[in-house]
Design an enzyme around this catalytic site. Structure first.
Site: not given
Length: 296
Positions: A34, A36, A52, A127, A182, A248
């Site tokens: 996980h 990005h 955000y 997703r 998560h 993450d």
């Protein structure tokens, strides 16, 4: 006259000096499932409905983080701020075909050629995300399940576990595997007996996958996130063969400040004390789900 402040908050940058754990050795072949990569305008527009505004997170920095923490492979998740524009992620996948896989966010109805291009680039899942602006929600869950089955993909969900009980029957009927991000993205203050968390545990026991990750998102106590331990242990006990690690990175929307990945990795020693179980968690489970293959 002063400028009007931007109503969309700017995220802090990730830890510039990531390290691996100090309490155990990351096993060979480990996978970070996980993370990005993020581009910035004008080349990579950000959706106006985002929750955000992130800093840039290029693929080179992600690969450097994998190297610094002892991870052999990584899985990139399409970030919500880019909406259904998967270009930045796909470019990174194509540049690293042996090392990376991807999870895309797409609208229904894409031409077959575009779907085939995503698969060829290394996309292995879709997703759905109801927590951050720019994601695709659950209204068309069954249609996404059918598409994933057709493409040989699975589904991944970013959802607060407290929202799961009304969805449980629909989720259980999906024709493809699904992964919950998560640990259900639920604050630990809700408790182990929260109906949503119990639903998540039941789904995992019955076949769902779950990422034991995001401790800095679910903890109400803060670092070192010890209040997450019973939640991780409950999920791991439900299905040790379907639990996954995820960094993450680059820790978007970490408003208290970015966590240190080494600390998150050290926490795994409390979540999963047994070395053989940790090997499954870091290596065997993710290599099977994301198609990295067995180690030689």
């Amino acid at each position: 006259m002063s400028a009007t402040p931007d109503p969309i908050p700017l995220c802090p940058a990730p830890d510039p000096s990531p390290r691996g754990p100090t309490r155990y050795r990351v096993p060979a072949g480990a996978v970070d499932t996980h993370a990005h990569v993020i581009g910035l305008p004008p080349a990579y527009p950000l959706v106006p409905e985002r929750s955000y505004t992130p800093p840039a997170a290029p693929g080179e920095r992600y690969l450097a983080m994998l190297d610094a923490t002892g991870m052999a492979n990584g899985v990139l998740i399409q970030v919500s701020v880019h909406g259904t524009d998967n270009r930045r992620m796909v470019e990174t996948l194509r540049a690293n075909p042996e090392r990376l896989r991807g999870v895309a966010v797409i609208p229904l109805g894409l031409p077959d050629r575009e779907l085939a291009d995503l698969k060829e680039a290394g996309v292995v899942a879709l997703r759905l995300n109801v927590l951050f602006g720019g994601g695709v929600g659950f209204a068309e869950l069954e249609a996404y399940g059918a598409l994933a089955r057709e493409m040989g993909w699975h589904l991944q969900f970013l959802i607060d576990a407290r929202q799961m009980p009304p969805l449980a029957t629909r989720l259980a009927r999906l024709p493809v595997p699904f992964v919950v991000d998560h640990m259900g993205h639920m604050p630990t203050s809700a408790g182990l007996d929260d109906p949503g968390f119990r639903t998540l545990v039941d789904l995992v026991r019955d076949g769902a996958w779950v990422k034991l990750s995001g401790a800095f998102r679910t903890s109400v106590a803060g670092a070192p996130y010890a209040d997450t331990i019973p939640f991780a242990r409950a999920l791991h006990a439900a299905a040790p063969e379907r639990c996954l690690w995820g960094s993450d990175w680059p820790h978007v929307a970490a408003w208290a400040g970015p966590p240190r990945i080494g600390d998150l990795l050290d926490l795994v020693a409390d979540w999963i004390p047994d070395e053989a179980d940790r090997h499954r968690y870091f290596v065997e489970n993710p290599r099977r789900l994301y198609g990295f293959g067995e180690l030689g």
